[in-house]
Design a protein around this motif. Structure first.
Motif, PDB file in Angstrom:
ATOM      1  N   ARG B  88      14.057 -16.963 115.039  1.00  0.00           N
ATOM      2  CA  ARG B  88      15.238 -17.593 114.449  1.00  0.00           C
ATOM      3  C   ARG B  88      14.883 -18.243 113.109  1.00  0.00           C
ATOM      4  O   ARG B  88      15.580 -18.066 112.112  1.00  0.00           O
ATOM      5  N   GLU B  89      13.736 -18.921 113.107  1.00  0.00           N
ATOM      6  CA  GLU B  89      13.266 -19.560 111.875  1.00  0.00           C
ATOM      7  C   GLU B  89      12.973 -18.542 110.797  1.00  0.00           C
ATOM      8  O   GLU B  89      13.239 -18.753 109.619  1.00  0.00           O
ATOM      9  N   ALA B  90      12.421 -17.421 111.222  1.00  0.00           N
ATOM     10  CA  ALA B  90      12.089 -16.379 110.249  1.00  0.00           C
ATOM     11  C   ALA B  90      13.304 -15.533 109.887  1.00  0.00           C
ATOM     12  O   ALA B  90      13.191 -14.573 109.120  1.00  0.00           O
ATOM     13  N   SER B  91      14.468 -15.872 110.480  1.00  0.00           N
ATOM     14  CA  SER B  91      15.696 -15.081 110.302  1.00  0.00           C
ATOM     15  C   SER B  91      15.456 -13.600 110.629  1.00  0.00           C
ATOM     16  O   SER B  91      15.999 -12.700 109.973  1.00  0.00           O
ATOM     17  N   TYR B  92      14.606 -13.362 111.647  1.00  0.00           N
ATOM     18  CA  TYR B  92      14.319 -11.989 112.073  1.00  0.00           C
ATOM     19  C   TYR B  92      15.231 -11.659 113.251  1.00  0.00           C
ATOM     20  O   TYR B  92      14.919 -11.890 114.402  1.00  0.00           O
ATOM     21  N   LYS B  93      16.453 -11.178 112.880  1.00  0.00           N
ATOM     22  CA  LYS B  93      17.520 -10.996 113.875  1.00  0.00           C
ATOM     23  C   LYS B  93      17.107 -10.042 115.013  1.00  0.00           C
ATOM     24  O   LYS B  93      17.352 -10.305 116.183  1.00  0.00           O
ATOM     25  N   LYS B  94      16.501  -8.953 114.616  1.00  0.00           N
ATOM     26  CA  LYS B  94      16.136  -7.941 115.606  1.00  0.00           C
ATOM     27  C   LYS B  94      15.176  -8.533 116.630  1.00  0.00           C
ATOM     28  O   LYS B  94      15.318  -8.334 117.848  1.00  0.00           O
ATOM     29  N   GLY B  95      14.195  -9.279 116.109  1.00  0.00           N
ATOM     30  CA  GLY B  95      13.206  -9.915 116.990  1.00  0.00           C
ATOM     31  C   GLY B  95      13.873 -10.943 117.900  1.00  0.00           C
ATOM     32  O   GLY B  95      13.554 -11.041 119.084  1.00  0.00           O
ATOM     33  N   GLU B  96      14.828 -11.697 117.319  1.00  0.00           N
ATOM     34  CA  GLU B  96      15.498 -12.743 118.105  1.00  0.00           C
ATOM     35  C   GLU B  96      16.289 -12.110 119.258  1.00  0.00           C
ATOM     36  O   GLU B  96      16.211 -12.560 120.401  1.00  0.00           O
ATOM     37  N   ALA B  97      17.037 -11.039 118.937  1.00  0.00           N
ATOM     38  CA  ALA B  97      17.814 -10.361 119.985  1.00  0.00           C
ATOM     39  C   ALA B  97      16.901  -9.837 121.081  1.00  0.00           C
ATOM     40  O   ALA B  97      17.186  -9.980 122.279  1.00  0.00           O
ATOM     41  N   ILE B 117      22.500 -13.592 132.406  1.00  0.00           N
ATOM     42  CA  ILE B 117      23.629 -12.953 131.727  1.00  0.00           C
ATOM     43  C   ILE B 117      24.003 -13.705 130.449  1.00  0.00           C
ATOM     44  O   ILE B 117      24.384 -13.103 129.442  1.00  0.00           O
ATOM     45  N   GLU B 118      23.828 -15.045 130.470  1.00  0.00           N
ATOM     46  CA  GLU B 118      24.095 -15.823 129.254  1.00  0.00           C
ATOM     47  C   GLU B 118      23.175 -15.376 128.114  1.00  0.00           C
ATOM     48  O   GLU B 118      23.606 -15.165 126.980  1.00  0.00           O
ATOM     49  N   HIS B 119      21.894 -15.276 128.429  1.00  0.00           N
ATOM     50  CA  HIS B 119      20.946 -14.859 127.397  1.00  0.00           C
ATOM     51  C   HIS B 119      21.220 -13.442 126.897  1.00  0.00           C
ATOM     52  O   HIS B 119      21.120 -13.156 125.721  1.00  0.00           O
ATOM     53  N   ALA B 125      25.343 -10.432 121.058  1.00  0.00           N
ATOM     54  CA  ALA B 125      26.077 -10.888 119.881  1.00  0.00           C
ATOM     55  C   ALA B 125      25.241 -10.685 118.623  1.00  0.00           C
ATOM     56  O   ALA B 125      25.742 -10.194 117.603  1.00  0.00           O
ATOM     57  N   ILE B 126      23.967 -11.055 118.714  1.00  0.00           N
ATOM     58  CA  ILE B 126      23.101 -10.892 117.541  1.00  0.00           C
ATOM     59  C   ILE B 126      22.883  -9.407 117.236  1.00  0.00           C
ATOM     60  O   ILE B 126      22.989  -8.962 116.093  1.00  0.00           O
ATOM     61  N   LYS B 134      21.296  -0.742 117.241  1.00  0.00           N
ATOM     62  CA  LYS B 134      20.430   0.065 118.084  1.00  0.00           C
ATOM     63  C   LYS B 134      20.085  -0.594 119.415  1.00  0.00           C
ATOM     64  O   LYS B 134      19.824   0.089 120.397  1.00  0.00           O
ATOM     65  N   GLN B 135      20.067  -1.911 119.433  1.00  0.00           N
ATOM     66  CA  GLN B 135      19.666  -2.593 120.673  1.00  0.00           C
ATOM     67  C   GLN B 135      20.821  -2.736 121.653  1.00  0.00           C
ATOM     68  O   GLN B 135      20.603  -3.041 122.821  1.00  0.00           O
ATOM     69  N   VAL B 136      22.054  -2.519 121.152  1.00  0.00           N
ATOM     70  CA  VAL B 136      23.238  -2.809 121.964  1.00  0.00           C
ATOM     71  C   VAL B 136      23.269  -2.042 123.294  1.00  0.00           C
ATOM     72  O   VAL B 136      23.452  -2.654 124.350  1.00  0.00           O
ATOM     73  N   PRO B 137      23.075  -0.727 123.292  1.00  0.00           N
ATOM     74  CA  PRO B 137      23.202  -0.022 124.573  1.00  0.00           C
ATOM     75  C   PRO B 137      22.256  -0.542 125.649  1.00  0.00           C
ATOM     76  O   PRO B 137      22.651  -0.677 126.819  1.00  0.00           O
ATOM     77  N   GLY B 138      21.008  -0.823 125.274  1.00  0.00           N
ATOM     78  CA  GLY B 138      20.031  -1.299 126.254  1.00  0.00           C
ATOM     79  C   GLY B 138      20.461  -2.621 126.865  1.00  0.00           C
ATOM     80  O   GLY B 138      20.372  -2.822 128.082  1.00  0.00           O
ATOM     81  N   ILE B 139      20.957  -3.543 126.003  1.00  0.00           N
ATOM     82  CA  ILE B 139      21.377  -4.856 126.505  1.00  0.00           C
ATOM     83  C   ILE B 139      22.575  -4.700 127.436  1.00  0.00           C
ATOM     84  O   ILE B 139      22.637  -5.302 128.504  1.00  0.00           O
ATOM     85  N   LEU B 140      23.524  -3.836 127.036  1.00  0.00           N
ATOM     86  CA  LEU B 140      24.705  -3.588 127.873  1.00  0.00           C
ATOM     87  C   LEU B 140      24.287  -3.088 129.252  1.00  0.00           C
ATOM     88  O   LEU B 140      24.832  -3.505 130.271  1.00  0.00           O
ATOM     89  N   ASN B 141      23.318  -2.200 129.265  1.00  0.00           N
ATOM     90  CA  ASN B 141      22.841  -1.644 130.534  1.00  0.00           C
ATOM     91  C   ASN B 141      22.259  -2.747 131.419  1.00  0.00           C
ATOM     92  O   ASN B 141      22.539  -2.811 132.622  1.00  0.00           O
TER      93      ASN B 141
END
Lengths: 126, 725
Positions: B88-97, B117-119, B125-126, B134-141
Motif C-alpha cells: 500500500r505504501e509503495a502504491s503497488y496495487k497488484k501486490g496489495e490485491a 470474504i471481507e478480505h 475492488a483493488i 487479471k486477478q479478478v477471476p481468481g478472486i471471484l473463484n
C-alpha cells in the motif's frame, strides 16, 4: 464269304489283312474296306443284292457316323448282318446300336479271338 | 441409510480436495519454492536500501505469505498484514490485491469465513481498478468457494459463473477450469451426475491442453468419484488407476494422498477391504505428515467403517472417534454427521445403547442442518442460473466500452490491411491461380493413381480370364484328346501282337525240313513284320505329338515364335475338335474336309497361341452347323466344316491364309461386328465364355496378322486367318 470293314483309320486295313492272312489265303474270307459311311454304302450298292455277308463298322467317323450307317444299311439291306466296333463302349452307344438292329458290339482294342469266333459262326449257321 | 451416508461422506471429501485446489492456483503461477529458500532471499533484499518499495521483493514476500497461509494460517497473519501495508505504501496495487487475497486464504484456513470474504472483497475492488483485471477471476473463484462452504449455493454459483466469464476474457485457462470444476461440484451435490461428469471432463480437456499434470490427476480423481457415485465402481477403478499412477509419477504427496483416498473408497465399495485399508492408511499417514486436516478426518472415518464391516468394533470405535474429533476441529459438518452415524451403529452393536442414542441424536442434528431439502437446493441452483443469465447481459454492457476501443483499433488495422491487400492484390491473384493450379494438379494426380490402380486390376482380371478361357477350351479338348490317343494306342497294341504272331509263324515255318519251307511266305512275313514295326512307330509318335500338343496348350505361353508347319497344326486341331465334340455329344454328326496347300512354307508363330485360335474356330464351326436345334430345323443340310490353307499375296509380302468354313446358319450382319468383342456370345448362358473370338483376334493381331469374318446368312460362315510368312 465277303466281309466289309468300315473305319476312318486307314491302318485298320493292314491290321485286319494280316490278322486274317490265313483265312484270306485259303479263300475262306474276302475282305473289303471302306473309310467312311458314304464309301461303305457305295461298295454295298455296287451289286444288288450285295455279295457281302457281314459289315463291321466303326461308330466315330467324320460325316456319316457308324450308327447312321447302320440304320441306312438296315433300311436298304434288311438282311445284312452289321456289328459295331467302337472305342466308346458306353451303354448309350451299345443300346442305340442293338436297338437299330446291330448283331454285335465290339470295343476297341478289338478282341480278335471273339471276332474270329463271330465270323466262324457264320459258316456253321449257313 | 447406508447409501445416504456414503453420499454425504463423499461430499465432505470433495470439500477436502477443493480446499487444496484453489490454493494451488497461486502456487502454479510462480515457480514452486520452499519457505526457507524464500525467507533467505528476502533477507538478501533487506540489506539494500529502499527494498520495501521494490516490486520484486514484494512479489517474493507474497510467495512466502502464500506458503505460510497454507502451512501455518494463524501465525502467517502478521507477516501477511505487513506485506499488505508495504504494498500500500509503495502504491503497488497488484501486490496489495494479491496480499489481501492471500490473507483471505489464511482466514479461510482458520475457519474465519466472514473475515475471509471481507478480505477477498477488498482485494477484488483493488484488482478491478488495475487495467486488464487479471486477478479478478481468481478472486471471484475463491469468494465462490467461501460462499459454498457457508452454504450460499446461489451466491457461490454466481461467483463461479462470473469467474468463468472473466477467465475467458483474460484467457486464464487455469482459473476457468477451476471455476468449471466448482460448478461441477455443485452439480454433483445436486445429484446431476451426468452433468457433473461432463463438466469434469471439460476441466480434464483444459488441463490436458495446457499440460498441467497435477490438475489432470485432479480431474481424473473427480471423474472417478462421479463414476463411483453412479454405482459404476469398475469404471471408477479404471479412471482412478490412471490418476493414481500419474500422481506417483509426479511424486506429489497432495495428489498421491487424494487419489489413494478415492481408490480406497472404490475398493471399499468393491468389498476389497484389504486393499481399501492399505490405501486409507496411506492417506491418513500422508495427511498427518503434511497437515491435510479434512482428508485425514475422511480417511479415519473410512477406515473405521472398514473395521466395522469386518466386525472389529473396538478398532472401528477408536478410528471413528479420532475421525470425529478431527472433523470437529476442521469444522466439517458432513464429516461430523457421518462419524456420528457410524458411531451410533458401533455403540448399538456393543450394547452401549445410551451412547448409541447420544450419537444418533447428534447425527440427526447435523443431518437436518445439512440436508436442507433437495427442493431447496434445486431452487437455489435455478435462482443461480437465472441470476447468471441476467448478469451475462450486464457483462456485455460493461464490456461495450472496451469493445469500442477494440473496434477502433481493428478499424485502423483493417484500413492498413486494405492498403496492404490492394498492394498485394496482383500477387494474391497469382497465388490464387497458382494454388488452383496446384489443386488441379493434385486432383489429376489422384485421378491418375486411381486409373493406374484400375488398370492394374483390369490387367490382373484379364490374365485370369485368359487363363479361364484356356482352361475352358482345354476341357472341351479333353474328350477329343482321349479318343485321339486311344486310337494310336490301339494300333500300337494290335500291331505289336501281330508282330509276335508273325515271329511265331516264321519260327514254325523255319522248323520245317528245308525242302518243305516256303521261301516266299517267309519273305512275306518278314515284310509284314517290317510294316508292323513302322506302324507301331508311326502311331507311337502320333500319340506323342497329341500329348505334347495338349501340354503346350495348357502351358503358359512362352511367347517364343518358332517355325511351325501350319498344315500339320491345323489338321491336328481339326481332328481334336471333331472328336472332342463327338465324345461329348453322342448325337453329334458332322463331316469335315481339308484342302491343304502342300507347298506352304513354315510360319513363325507361337504354336500354342495359334492352336487356341484354331480350336476356337473349329469348335465354333462345328457348333454352328451341327448343333441339335439347327439340325432339327434344317434336316436336309449335311453339316460340313472345311479347312483350307493357301499361300497368298505378292512375292514381297506373302501371307499364309487359313480359312475355316461351315455351312451353318451364318452370322447376321447386325451382330457380325460384335463377334470379336469380349464376352459376346450367342450360346446359352454358361456354355460359352464369350472370350474365344476376342482372344483369337488379339492373338492373330499379336502375330502381325489378321482375322476376318465373312458370312452369308443361311449359307455359310468363313473365318480367315492371315499370317505373315
Amino acid at each position: 464269304m465277303k466281309i466289309l470293314f468300315v473305319d476312318d483309320e486307314r491302318d485298320v486295313e493292314a491290321l485286319f489283312r494280316q490278322k486274317f492272312r490265313k483265312e484270306i489265303k485259303s479263300g475262306e474270307l474276302e475282305l473289303a474296306f471302306a473309310f467312311s459311311g458314304k464309301e461303305a454304302l457305295e461298295i454295298l450298292g455296287a451289286e444288288n443284292p450285295p455279295k457281302f455277308v457281314y459289315v463291321f463298322s466303326d461308330i466315330n467317323m467324320p460325316g456319316m457316323s457308324g450308327l447312321q450307317l447302320l440304320e441306312e444299311i438296315k433300311s436298304r439291306f434288311p438282311m445284312m448282318r452289321v456289328s459295331m466296333i467302337s472305342a466308346y463302349g458306353d451303354s448309350e452307344n451299345y443300346d442305340k446300336a442293338i436297338s437299330s438292329g446291330a448283331k454285335g458290339f465290339f470295343t476297341k482294342p478289338v478282341d480278335f479271338e471273339r471276332l474270329k469266333e463271330e465270323i466262324a459262326a457264320l459258316n456253321e449257321g449257313s | 441409510m447406508k447409501g445416504h451416508r456414503g453420499f454425504q461422506m463423499r461430499l465432505s471429501r470433495r470439500v477436502g480436495f477443493l480446499a487444496a485446489f484453489f490454493n494451488l492456483l497461486t502456487v502454479l503461477v510462480s515457480p514452486a519454492q520452499t519457505a526457507e529458500g524464500l525467507t533467505s532471499e528476502l533477507r538478501k533484499f533487506e540489506n539494500s536500501p529502499g527494498f520495501e518499495s521494490d516490486t520484486t521483493y514484494l512479489n517474493k514476500a507474497n510467495e512466502l505469505g502464500f506458503l505460510l497461509a497454507e502451512s501455518n494460517p494463524d501465525s502467517s497473519l502478521v507477516f501477511l498484514n505487513s506485506t499488505i501495508l508495504l504494498c500500500r505504501e509503495a502504491s503497488y496495487k497488484k501486490g496489495e490485491a494479491e496480499a489481501l487475497k492471500i490473507y483471505g486464504n489464511a482466514l479461510q484456513n482458520t475457519g474465519d469465513f466472514k473475515g475471509s470474504i471481507e478480505h477477498y472483497n477488498t482485494a477484488l475492488a483493488i484488482a478491478s481498478e488495475i487495467p486488464g483485471e487479471k486477478q479478478v477471476p481468481g478472486i471471484l473463484n475463491n469468494i465462490g468457494l467461501v460462499n459454498y462452504y457457508l452454504g450460499n449455493h446461489t451466491q457461490a454459483l454466481n461467483n463461479f459463473y462470473d469467474a468463468i466469464k472473466r477467465a475467458d476474457l483474460t484467457n486464464n485457462a487455469n482459473v476457468k477450469a477451476a471455476a468449471i470444476n466448482n460448478v461441477a461440484m455443485i452439480y454433483f451435490e445436486q445429484g446431476k451426475l451426468t452433468e457433473a461428469k461432463e463438466k469434469y471432463r471439460e476441466t480434464l480437456a483444459i488441463y490436458q491442453a495446457i499440460n498441467n499434470p497435477g490438475r489432470v490427476i485432479l480431474a481424473y480423481n473427480n471423474i472417478g468419484d462421479v463414476e463411483l457415485r453412479q454405482n459404476n465402481p469398475l469404471e471408477a477403478l479404471n479412471t482412478l488407476k490412471i490418476g493414481y499412477r500419474a500422481a506417483l509419477e509426479l511424486k506429489s504427496p497432495e495428489f498421491i494422498e487424494m487419489t489413494s483416498r478415492t481408490l480406497a473408497d472404490i475398493y471399499s465399495a468393491l468389498d476389497s477391504l484389504d486393499k481399501a485399508e492399505a490405501l486409507f492408511r496411506e492417506s491418513i499417514s500422508m495427511s498427518r505428515e503434511n497437515g491435510y486436516g479434512v482428508p485425514q478426518a475422511h480417511s479415519l472415518i473410512g477406515l473405521a467403517d472398514l473395521y466395522y464391516k469386518k466386525g472389529k468394533l473396538a478398532e472401528a470405535s477408536g478410528f471413528a472417534k479420532e475421525g470425529l474429533q478431527q472433523a470437529e476441529s476442521m469444522a466439517q459438518p458432513m464429516l461430523i454427521r457421518n462419524a456420528n452415524e457410524l458411531l451410533s451403529r458401533i455403540y448399538e452393536e456393543e450394547g452401549n445403547f445410551a451412547e448409541a442414542l447420544q450419537s444418533f441424536k447428534l447425527f440427526k442434528l447435523f443431518n437436518d442442518s445439512i440436508n436442507t431439502s433437495q427442493a431447496q437446493r434445486l431452487t437455489a441452483s435455478l435462482e443461480a442460473e437465472y441470476e447468471f443469465s441476467k448478469r451475462e447481459l450486464e457483462y456485455e454492457k460493461a464490456s461495450l466500452r472496451q469493445k469500442w476501443i477494440i473496434f477502433s483499433t481493428i478499424a485502423g488495422l483493417i484500413a492498413f490491411l486494405i492498403i496492404l491487400f490492394v498492394g498485394n492484390q496482383n500477387k494474391n491473384r497469382l497465388n490464387k491461380a497458382y494454388h488452383a493450379l496446384q489443386e488441379k494438379t493434385a486432383e489429376i494426380e489422384i485421378k491418375n493413381e486411381k486409373l493406374e490402380k484400375a488398370l492394374d486390376q483390369l490387367k490382373a482380371t484379364q490374365v485370369q480370364l485368359i487363363h479361364a478361357e484356356k482352361m475352358a477350351s482345354l476341357g472341351e479338348l479333353t474328350a477329343g484328346i482321349a479318343h485321339e490317343i486311344q486310337n494310336p494306342l490301339n494300333f500300337v497294341t494290335n500291331f505289336s501282337e501281330l508282330g509276335s504272331d508273325m515271329v511265331q509263324e516264321l519260327r514254325e515255318e523255319r522248323a520245317r525240313k528245308p525242302e518243305e519251307q516256303d521261301q516266299s511266305l517267309q519273305d512275306e512275313i518278314l515284310a509284314d513284320i517290317q510294316v508292323n514295326l513302322d506302324k507301331i512307330n508311326h502311331h507311337g509318335k502320333r500319340a506323342d505329338s497329341i500329348v505334347k500338343g495338349m501340354l503346350q496348350h495348357s502351358r503358359t505361353s512362352s511367347g517364343e515364335k518358332l517355325p511351325t508347319d501350319i498344315n500339320a497344326l491345323a489338321n491336328e486341331y481339326l481332328r481334336l475338335s471333331f472328336h472332342g465334340l463327338r465324345a461329348k455329344d453322342k448325337t453329334f454328326s458332322a463331316d469335315f474336309h481339308t484342302d491343304l496347300d502342300p507347298n506352304l512354307p513354315k510360319a513363325e508363330i507361337v504354336a500354342q497361341d495359334i492352336s487356341r485360335v484354331l480350336i476356337n474356330l473349329f469348335n465354333n464351326a462345328f457348333y454352328a452347323c451341327a448343333n441339335a436345334e439347327f439340325r432339327k430345323e434344317n434336316p436336309d443340310v449335311k453339316p460340313m466344316v472345311e479347312l483350307s490353307t493357301k499361300l497368298v499375296g505378292d512375292t514381297d509380302r506373302r501371307q499364309i491364309q487359313i480359312t475355316v468354313s461351315d455351312n451353318g446358319p451364318g452370322i447376321p450382319s447386325a451382330i457380325a461386328d460384335k463377334v470379336f468383342q469380349p464376352f459376346f456370345t450367342t450360346k446359352p448362358s454358361g456354355q460359352g465364355t464369350g472370350l474365344g473370338l476376342s482372344l483369337s483376334y488379339d492373338i492373330v493381331k499379336a502375330h502381325g496378322g489378321e482375322l476376318k469374318l465373312k458370312s452369308k446368312p443361311g449359307e455359310l460362315t468363313t473365318f480367315t486367318i492371315f499370317l505373315p510368312v
